[in-house]
Design a protein around this motif. Structure first.
Motif, PDB file in Angstrom:
ATOM      1  N   SER A 140       0.803  -1.218   0.000  1.00 49.45           N
ATOM      2  CA  SER A 140       0.000   0.000   0.000  1.00 49.45           C
ATOM      3  C   SER A 140       0.837   1.268   0.000  1.00 49.45           C
ATOM      4  N   GLU A 141       2.166   1.116  -0.151  1.00 45.48           N
ATOM      5  CA  GLU A 141       3.035   2.275  -0.130  1.00 45.48           C
ATOM      6  C   GLU A 141       3.787   2.410  -1.445  1.00 45.48           C
ATOM      7  N   PRO A 142       3.870   3.617  -2.019  1.00 43.63           N
ATOM      8  CA  PRO A 142       4.629   3.814  -3.245  1.00 43.63           C
ATOM      9  C   PRO A 142       6.090   4.048  -2.923  1.00 43.63           C
TER      10      PRO A 142
ATOM     11  N   PRO B  18      -0.415   0.549  -9.545  1.00 45.18           N
ATOM     12  CA  PRO B  18      -1.428   1.183 -10.391  1.00 45.18           C
ATOM     13  C   PRO B  18      -1.633   2.675 -10.132  1.00 45.18           C
ATOM     14  N   MET B  19      -1.483   3.120  -8.882  1.00 44.26           N
ATOM     15  CA  MET B  19      -1.669   4.543  -8.609  1.00 44.26           C
ATOM     16  C   MET B  19      -0.543   5.373  -9.209  1.00 44.26           C
ATOM     17  N   TRP B  20       0.697   4.887  -9.085  1.00 43.60           N
ATOM     18  CA  TRP B  20       1.801   5.606  -9.711  1.00 43.60           C
ATOM     19  C   TRP B  20       1.640   5.612 -11.226  1.00 43.60           C
TER      20      TRP B  20
ATOM     21  N   GLN C 170      -7.526  -1.767 -10.500  1.00 44.99           N
ATOM     22  CA  GLN C 170      -6.309  -2.486 -10.129  1.00 44.99           C
ATOM     23  C   GLN C 170      -5.771  -1.960  -8.794  1.00 44.99           C
ATOM     24  N   ALA C 171      -5.841  -0.642  -8.614  1.00 53.27           N
ATOM     25  CA  ALA C 171      -5.394  -0.057  -7.353  1.00 53.27           C
ATOM     26  C   ALA C 171      -6.258  -0.540  -6.192  1.00 53.27           C
ATOM     27  N   GLU C 172      -7.548  -0.680  -6.438  1.00 52.65           N
ATOM     28  CA  GLU C 172      -8.451  -1.185  -5.394  1.00 52.65           C
ATOM     29  C   GLU C 172      -8.078  -2.616  -5.024  1.00 52.65           C
ATOM     30  N   THR C 173      -7.824  -3.450  -6.032  1.00 45.93           N
ATOM     31  CA  THR C 173      -7.435  -4.835  -5.786  1.00 45.93           C
ATOM     32  C   THR C 173      -6.134  -4.917  -4.994  1.00 45.93           C
TER      33      THR C 173
ATOM     34  N   PRO D 180     -11.310   3.209   1.510  1.00 43.80           N
ATOM     35  CA  PRO D 180     -12.602   2.519   1.551  1.00 43.80           C
ATOM     36  C   PRO D 180     -13.720   3.397   0.985  1.00 43.80           C
ATOM     37  N   GLY D 181     -14.598   2.786   0.189  1.00 45.39           N
ATOM     38  CA  GLY D 181     -15.736   3.502  -0.351  1.00 45.39           C
ATOM     39  C   GLY D 181     -15.482   4.227  -1.665  1.00 45.39           C
ATOM     40  N   VAL D 182     -14.238   4.258  -2.131  1.00 44.40           N
ATOM     41  CA  VAL D 182     -13.942   4.915  -3.411  1.00 44.40           C
ATOM     42  C   VAL D 182     -14.335   3.978  -4.546  1.00 44.40           C
ATOM     43  N   ASP D 183     -15.235   4.425  -5.396  1.00 45.71           N
ATOM     44  CA  ASP D 183     -15.681   3.638  -6.540  1.00 45.71           C
ATOM     45  C   ASP D 183     -14.804   3.962  -7.746  1.00 45.71           C
ATOM     46  N   PRO D 184     -14.125   2.987  -8.345  1.00 44.26           N
ATOM     47  CA  PRO D 184     -13.220   3.271  -9.456  1.00 44.26           C
ATOM     48  C   PRO D 184     -13.875   3.972 -10.641  1.00 44.26           C
ATOM     49  N   VAL D 185     -15.099   3.602 -10.967  1.00 46.07           N
ATOM     50  CA  VAL D 185     -15.763   4.207 -12.123  1.00 46.07           C
ATOM     51  C   VAL D 185     -16.096   5.681 -11.850  1.00 46.07           C
TER      52      VAL D 185
END
Length: 241
Positions: free
Chosen positions: A4-6, A104-106, A158-161, A167-172
């Protein structure tokens, strides 16, 4: 470093990101097509699609009507070829970023930087962006935005996975917001440098609420805010025929 850390160092933005994607055609054909596409993009950016006359495009390209009609039947066909080149070269860019092996976030941050940099300095992207904003080519703009939203949503999924999203952030929904912010900044920006600044500020607001506290803290401690701005001349020169 946990999943969970970049990394604290910022992956370098590939430059130039505006390489042509037409190496499968002959050299003579390639050079002529490039001159025509670059000229069309220049005129579209300055005058819009409707305001662009073929005579203006030929004057900028330094070519004859015969050369134009050998490759393109009409201004509309020229615009569609320009759009295809921009989309194909973007795929090359995303493939290059994917090879970096970042989380995925980076990857999303890098892709957005690359997208914005092309908006800022790639003459082909600037030209087609203005052209597809007009009614004659509006269907292409709809497809462009839908594709951008879906690819952003995929990275966020992918970031969610990977456990990187809060929590609660919807990718779409988050993808729609990111694209809307980028398009809005593009429309409001007072020139390329202001666009880069606006997008940086937007991410500073979005990342802390979209990602886990651990990822956001590590990102905040990285060199991301001090990353170099895109080199305008290198982007322009990469589009020389």
């Amino acid at each position: 470093m946990t999943p969970s850390e970049p990394a604290t160092s910022v992956p370098e933005l590939p430059v130039p990101v505006s390489a042509w994607a037409d190496l499968d055609v002959g050299e003579r054909t390639r050079r002529t097509r490039r001159r025509l596409l670059l000229a069309a993009a220049t005129v579209f950016d300055a005058q819009g699609y409707r305001g662009a006359a073929l005579s203006d495009i030929l004057a900028v390209a330094g070519l004859t009507k015969g050369a134009l009609y050998f490759h393109f039947r009409s201004k509309h066909a020229l615009a569609e070829a320009l759009l295809a080149e921009v989309c194909d070269s973007w795929l090359l860019m995303t493939e290059e970023i994917a090879r970096r092996g970042t989380d995925p976030m980076w990857r999303l941050l890098l892709e957005t930087d690359a997208y914005v940099a092309r908006w800022m300095h790639d003459p082909l992207v600037r030209g087609i962006s203005r052209a597809i904003s007009e009614p004659d080519l509006r269907e292409h703009r709809t497809t462009w935005m839908a594709t951008w939203e879906s690819s952003t949503a995929e990275l966020l999924a992918q970031a969610e996975t990977a456990g990187l999203l809060a929590p609660g952030v919807d990718p779409v929904r988050a993808a729609r917001a990111i694209v809307a912010v980028a398009v809005g900044n593009y429309g409001l920006a007072d020139g390329p440098d202001d666009l880069w600044t606006r997008m940086t500020e937007s991410w500073e607001g979005l990342v802390p609420i979209m990602t886990t506290p651990e990822w956001a803290r590590s990102w905040a401690a990285s060199d991301w805010r001090r990353r170099p701005r895109p080199d305008a001349e290198r982007y322009r020169s990469a589009r020389e025929p």
